[in-house]
Design an enzyme around this catalytic site. Structure first.
Site, short mmCIF file in Angstrom:
data_model
loop_
_atom_site.label_atom_id
_atom_site.label_comp_id
_atom_site.label_asym_id
_atom_site.label_seq_id
_atom_site.Cartn_x
_atom_site.Cartn_y
_atom_site.Cartn_z
N GLU A 260 -14.80 9.03 9.10
CA GLU A 260 -14.83 9.54 7.74
C GLU A 260 -15.86 8.74 6.93
O GLU A 260 -16.22 7.62 7.29
CB GLU A 260 -13.45 9.47 7.08
CG GLU A 260 -12.91 8.07 6.85
CD GLU A 260 -11.56 8.09 6.14
OE1 GLU A 260 -10.95 9.17 6.03
OE2 GLU A 260 -11.12 7.02 5.69
N TYR B 170 -13.66 6.20 -6.64
CA TYR B 170 -14.50 6.70 -5.54
C TYR B 170 -15.71 7.35 -6.19
O TYR B 170 -15.59 8.27 -7.00
CB TYR B 170 -13.70 7.67 -4.65
CG TYR B 170 -12.82 6.90 -3.69
CD1 TYR B 170 -13.21 6.68 -2.37
CD2 TYR B 170 -11.63 6.34 -4.13
CE1 TYR B 170 -12.43 5.94 -1.50
CE2 TYR B 170 -10.84 5.59 -3.26
CZ TYR B 170 -11.24 5.40 -1.95
OH TYR B 170 -10.48 4.65 -1.10
N GLU C 265 -9.77 -1.62 -4.66
CA GLU C 265 -10.23 -0.58 -3.71
C GLU C 265 -11.24 0.33 -4.40
O GLU C 265 -11.04 0.77 -5.52
CB GLU C 265 -9.03 0.25 -3.23
CG GLU C 265 -9.39 1.40 -2.29
CD GLU C 265 -8.16 2.21 -1.88
OE1 GLU C 265 -7.09 1.59 -1.67
OE2 GLU C 265 -8.26 3.45 -1.77
N GLU D 240 -1.34 2.44 -5.43
CA GLU D 240 -1.75 3.58 -6.24
C GLU D 240 -0.55 4.45 -6.62
O GLU D 240 -0.16 5.35 -5.85
CB GLU D 240 -2.77 4.46 -5.50
CG GLU D 240 -4.16 3.86 -5.39
CD GLU D 240 -5.13 4.79 -4.68
OE1 GLU D 240 -4.69 5.81 -4.11
OE2 GLU D 240 -6.34 4.50 -4.68
N HIS E 171 0.84 -1.19 0.00
CA HIS E 171 0.00 0.00 0.00
C HIS E 171 0.88 1.25 0.00
O HIS E 171 1.15 1.87 1.04
CB HIS E 171 -0.92 -0.02 1.21
CG HIS E 171 -2.20 0.74 1.02
ND1 HIS E 171 -3.23 0.31 0.21
CD2 HIS E 171 -2.61 1.93 1.51
CE1 HIS E 171 -4.22 1.17 0.22
NE2 HIS E 171 -3.86 2.18 1.01
N LYS F 167 -12.66 4.84 11.59
CA LYS F 167 -12.25 6.24 11.51
C LYS F 167 -13.46 7.10 11.17
O LYS F 167 -14.34 6.70 10.42
CB LYS F 167 -11.18 6.39 10.43
CG LYS F 167 -10.63 7.80 10.29
CD LYS F 167 -9.58 7.85 9.18
CE LYS F 167 -9.05 9.27 8.99
NZ LYS F 167 -8.06 9.34 7.88
#
Length: 587
Positions: free
Chosen positions: A311, A244, A270, A183, A150, A309
């Site tokens: 978020e 996303y 992801e 990424e 990652h 978290k």
């Protein structure tokens, strides 16, 4: 004379060949002649996802199973593993188990943080150990696991060393997938490709031929650019596509179609339900459009992320259970949405149900005055209670239920109401009948599961009418399962009283049975052990409590160097678990 020497030479050559054939194989966890850790070929649970699909391959622009059929995996990505970032508390067996059994996930992504504080570059051993924990969990449960480097920048030598080690360890694991670059952000495809070729070569040189997923430029969006100059010379190469939903729309789907039309196999390792920051507005409409797209092209995916978290992209609310299962009250809106999309997986098909299973008669789906007739015998159970396995069971309890939870069931009827595969509070259960909850359980798999939390009723309220009596062959839950035989144990002397009283809270004179590492235990109950030496580490999952010399250490991996100091030369261990799969190991 020359003839004699030739004969002798042939004789010794045959001895050498025969000798090589009888050299024993190195067992799991041992060291080979090179000094490197060697892991033997694992076995997977029958009727598990890996047993069903086998080792995955890339065929054209599709990922296929052992029979060449396209497959689509759905699951979750863990948050960065970095020490101190908070996400690593979810890197445990219980999380993987509950994602499988309560969400139907068939893949988990171990996103090992490479850069920044607490990442692999700074703390390689602890981060590798976290990855190994997740690989071990996925293997025991029979689901797929992505070992994810990652990172956003190129670290070639470090990646080569890491993946050489992982490939050597897991080359025989059918469930392992290597993701070698999460990424790339500002790197060109030529830079990424040059890096990837070196890492791929290291993995293949170690003898590992599993799928390798290669990141693509611009945070793994430019799959179409990679398609113009793909990696050649190696098989089983796929390419990373990330999105996303709040940021990436039809234009990115168009790029994906272009790449697939040029022959690339894509893997969405992801994706998020919000914008690319991970904390923007939730966009479930666009998320559904992406879900439809991935279903259409059979693109496997992992959602970001199983974390608490604060978020938008997190699946769990702050303070949620670090082991699961998670009722809806512990899920974010994103988590609720994604869970429903993963549940579509169902369970791996089984060729046959347990031969001991009995069919439920039509009258067993409703509880009435005849619900406890002589044709069905309901066995009394003691709360708390849990059960795993295939078959049809009939239970009753007069106790107070705080909640029930179940997964992978065909049916769970309580007093005439179908309540399978969900978490239900005690206050939402149907009313008792004749002072009892009558429960009919039907499951087809070894991992079919029900758990009932609560307490027993007083003796005055637990009488049984003759029409619902328990047959003599029924076995009750023995309270002795949480006792320790004093005949084989030694009590702590008064001088060891510095061990916290909480470590023996369930017994006024707890007896500690001596154990020797390596040691492991699975099961429900309260147990007291003592160990003179723990050479490497402890690990546990699905425990209510694990107190070692006064310190609570449940459901975490702890190296021996970080254990509390010995008391009188011993580690005094109090184990408390509520489930058959509660687990402790010291190695």
């Amino acid at each position: 004379m020359k003839y004699i020497f030739r004969v002798m030479g042939i004789f010794f050559l045959l001895l050498f060949i025969l000798g090589c054939q009888v050299i024993p194989q190195v067992e799991s966890g041992n060291k080979g002649v090179t000094g490197k850790e060697v892991v033997s070929r694992p076995t997977y649970p029958a009727n598990s996802w890996v047993a069903k699909y086998g080792r995955l391959k890339v065929s054209g622009n599709k990922i296929v199973d052992k029979n060449g059929n396209p497959v689509q995996l759905r699951g979750m990505s863990l948050f960065w593993s970095n020490n101190g970032w908070g996400g690593d508390k979810f890197w445990n067996f219980s999380v993987v188990s509950n994602l499988l059994y309560t969400w139907n996930a068939n893949i988990i992504r171990a996103a090992m943080g490479v850069e920044n504080a607490g990442g692999y570059l700074e703390a390689p051993v602890t981060n590798k150990n976290k990855v190994k924990t997740i690989v071990d969990a996925a293997t025991k449960l029979g689901i797929y696991v992505i070992i994810d480097w990652h990172a956003h920048d190129i670290h070639t030598s470090e990646a080569v060393n890491f993946f050489s080690e992982m490939a050597q360890l897991y080359k025989d694991y059918d469930n392992v997938i290597f993701e070698i670059y999460n990424e790339p952000d500002y790197e060109s495809w030529s830079q990424v490709k040059q890096y990837a070729l070196q890492v791929i070569q290291a993995i293949r040189n170690a003898g590992a031929n599993q799928i390798i997923v290669v990141g693509t430029p611009t945070w793994s969006q430019d799959v179409d650019i990679a398609a113009n100059d793909p990696i050649t010379g190696y098989q089983n190469i796929a390419y990373t596509l990330h999105f996303y939903a709040g940021t990436h729309k039809q234009w990115l789907r168009d790029k994906a179609v272009t790449a697939m039309n040029k022959g690339l196999a894509l893997f969405v390792t992801e994706w998020g339900t919000c914008d690319a920051s991970g904390n923007g507005g939730l966009d479930l409409t666009e998320s559904q459009t992406w879900i439809n797209f991935m279903d259409q092209y059979k693109l496997s995916w992992c959602n970001w992320s199983l974390n608490d978290k604060a978020e938008t992209a997190s699946a769990l609310v702050p303070g949620a259970s670090t082991t699961g299962p998670w009722p809806d009250s512990q899920l974010t809106e994103s988590g609720k949405f994604v869970k429903q999309k993963i549940l579509v997986n169902g369970v791996p098909s089984s060729s046959s149900s347990s031969s001991s299973s009995s069919s439920v008669s039509s009258s067993s789906s409703s509880i009435s005055s005849s619900s406890s007739s002589s044709s069905v015998t309901y066995t009394d159970i003691t709360l708390p209670f849990s059960y795993d396995g295939a078959g049809t069971k009939y239970w009753k309890t007069a106790g107070t239920i705080s909640y029930i939870n179940s997964w992978n069931l065909d049916s769970l009827v309580i007093n005439g109401v179908e309540l399978k595969n969900q978490w239900v509070s005690g206050s939402s259960l149907p009313a008792k009948q004749n002072g009892y909850y009558y429960i009919t359980y039907k499951g087809s798999y070894p991992w079919s599961h029900v758990e009932i939390a609560g307490s027993q009723a007083s003796s005055s309220s637990s009488s049984v009418s003759s029409s619902s009596s328990v047959s003599s062959s029924s076995s009750s839950v023995s309270s002795s399962s949480s006792s320790v035989s004093s005949s084989s144990s030694s009590s702590i002397s008064s001088s060891s009283s510095s061990v916290s009283s909480s470590s023996s809270s369930s017994s006024s004179n707890g007896q500690y049975v001596e154990k020797t590492a390596p040691f492991s235990f699975d099961g429900a109950g309260t147990y007291y052990w003592k160990m003179a030496n723990i050479p490497n580490y402890i690990n546990s999952w699905n425990l209510d409590s694990l107190v070692i010399n006064g310190v609570e250490l449940k459901n975490v991996w702890v190296s021996s160097a970080n254990l509390p100091a010995k008391q009188n030369g011993y580690y005094y261990i109090t184990y408390k678990g509520s489930y058959p799969w509660s687990h402790f190991e010291a190695k």
